[in-house]
Design a protein around this motif. Structure first.
Motif, mmCIF file in Angstrom:
data_model
loop_
_atom_site.group_PDB
_atom_site.id
_atom_site.type_symbol
_atom_site.label_atom_id
_atom_site.label_comp_id
_atom_site.label_asym_id
_atom_site.label_seq_id
_atom_site.Cartn_x
_atom_site.Cartn_y
_atom_site.Cartn_z
ATOM 1 N N ARG A 35 -32.469 -28.063 -6.476
ATOM 2 C CA ARG A 35 -31.831 -27.001 -7.251
ATOM 3 C C ARG A 35 -30.680 -27.544 -8.093
ATOM 4 O O ARG A 35 -30.536 -27.181 -9.268
ATOM 5 N N TYR B 130 -27.359 -20.936 -5.658
ATOM 6 C CA TYR B 130 -28.447 -21.785 -6.130
ATOM 7 C C TYR B 130 -27.965 -23.230 -6.307
ATOM 8 O O TYR B 130 -28.634 -24.177 -5.880
ATOM 9 N N ARG C 206 -33.643 -21.744 -12.518
ATOM 10 C CA ARG C 206 -34.156 -21.113 -11.304
ATOM 11 C C ARG C 206 -35.637 -20.747 -11.394
ATOM 12 O O ARG C 206 -36.263 -20.400 -10.384
#
Length: 401
Positions: free
Chosen positions: A21, A47, A166
């Motif tokens: 991430r 995230y 994302r």
């Protein structure tokens, strides 16, 4: 498999996900030739760093924030005496105390505290930005944005960068999404076991919350559960209405479960597990047809516009009350893209391309304008090179078809 091996595998998955991430965030910064991004949205902070602190409260009261640099360095401003939430996070972090200039904490000192905040942000940025003046920001109150611009910085759209980062899920993320979905399915099963005439919508909805929290989940974004005549139109939150035998009962979980990933499932049942009427079966069959037709249509390489144009045609009596989109991205919460219906394309549509690794929710709501009831269905899927694959085993009422 031995318990020790399971724990080791789980820890490895978390490490891999964290690495993946952060790399996705850095990739966006390099692609946009931007030296750093300032993050306030708690979902974006989660995230990028896998840290969490009072997510809903800090979403309303911006009191923790981070700056991620394109070289991987992170400066983190944490809420008062909460540095411990970073324990176990193996990142290159410089920890600082957050400066909160919201009215709740600053009162009539808001402007002066905002200036203190701005001066620190600018100093930290310039110390690492090598003369560049472009800073991406995901969300910022007007006074903060104005002060940064006044200091000579050029602000870029950091939310768009984070949404793009994302969008594609790693194999490890799919494991964590699966964990969230299993908890959601347990909540749905509990709701079904407890569902009976005479209870209220709110009593039933509480069972999903119970299972989510007891298994380490976090929160539920909406309260979308309705019954009987409250199922048409859609988007009524659960109430004290008493469930009656034979009512349609529809819900949308919108559940942020374990590890911060959202489980977004919609199903429709009858109260009392009664055989549905012919009209109820008709509504259900149309909704079922819509999401399965649109699931079969999904392919990587297809444009959003093409998908919208080829999607299942909603019969005229149900067009007015259609759901807000054909499908949407899903991850930690609802994510880009949101695919507009063809009828809404000129006013709400935007183009792009479906890619392998996207996780999506395919949507349907069928309820006639002025009708008595409606059916809400939604399926969460992952897009593979061959098409989409359901991520949940939560069943449909196929015996109604």
């Amino acid at each position: 498999m031995a318990e020790g091996q399971l724990i080791e595998d789980h820890a490895r998955t978390l490490r891999d996900v964290r690495t993946y991430r952060l790399a996705r965030v850095l990739e966006q910064l390099k692609r946009h030739e931007c030296p750093a991004i300032l993050l306030y949205d708690p979902v974006n902070i989660r995230y990028a760093t896998d840290t969490s602190n009072m997510q809903i409260w800090t979403a309303r009261n911006p009191s923790r924030y981070i700056m991620v640099f394109a070289d991987g360095r992170i400066v983190a401003w944490e809420f008062h005496r909460c540095e411990h939430v970073w324990d176990g996070i193996e990142l290159n972090i410089e920890m600082r105390g957050a400066v909160s200039w919201i009215y709740f904490s600053a009162g009539n000192e808001t402007e002066s505290r905002a200036e203190v905040w701005s001066n620190e942000i600018v100093d930290v940025f310039r110390a690492h930005a090598r003369g560049d003046c472009r800073l991406a920001v995901d969300r910022l109150d007007p006074i903060g944005a104005a002060l940064l611009v006044k200091s000579g910085l050029t602000l870029l759209d950091g939310q768009a960068m984070m949404e793009d980062a994302r969008a594609i899920k790693s194999a490890g993320e799919l494991v964590l999404i699966g964990e969230s979905l299993r908890v959601c399915e347990q909540g749905i099963e509990r709701m079904r076991r407890e569902l009976r005439p005479g209870m209220t919508e709110q009593e039933l909805w509480a069972h999903l919350h119970f299972e989510n929290i007891r298994h380490g989940g976090e929160w539920i974004e909406t309260r979308l559960l309705s019954s009987g005549e409250r199922t048409n139109p859609w988007m009524r939150e659960c109430s004290s209405r008493v469930l009656r035998n034979g009512d349609l009962l529809a819900f949308d979980t919108d559940m942020v479960g374990p590890y911060g990933y959202c489980s977004d499932i919609s199903r429709t049942w009858t109260v009392g597990d009664t055989r549905p009427s012919d009209e109820q079966r008709k509504l259900y069959e149309l909704a079922y047809s819509q999401i399965h037709f649109n699931m079969d249509l999904l392919r990587p390489g297809m444009t959003f516009r093409e998908y919208s144009g080829k999607a299942w045609t909603i019969p005229e009596p149900y067009v007015k009350n259609r759901y807000s989109c054909v499908a949407h991205g899903i991850g930690m919460v609802d994510e880009c893209p949101a695919i507009a219906h063809q009828v809404d394309w000129d006013s709400a549509g935007y183009d792009g391309v479906f890619e392998t690794g996207m996780t999506l929710c395919v949507e349907s709501y069928i309820g006639a304008e002025g009708g008595c009831e409606g059916v809400k269905l939604e399926q969460q899927v992952v897009l593979t090179e061959h098409g989409c694959v359901p991520l949940t085993t939560c069943s449909f009422e196929t015996d109604w078809l």
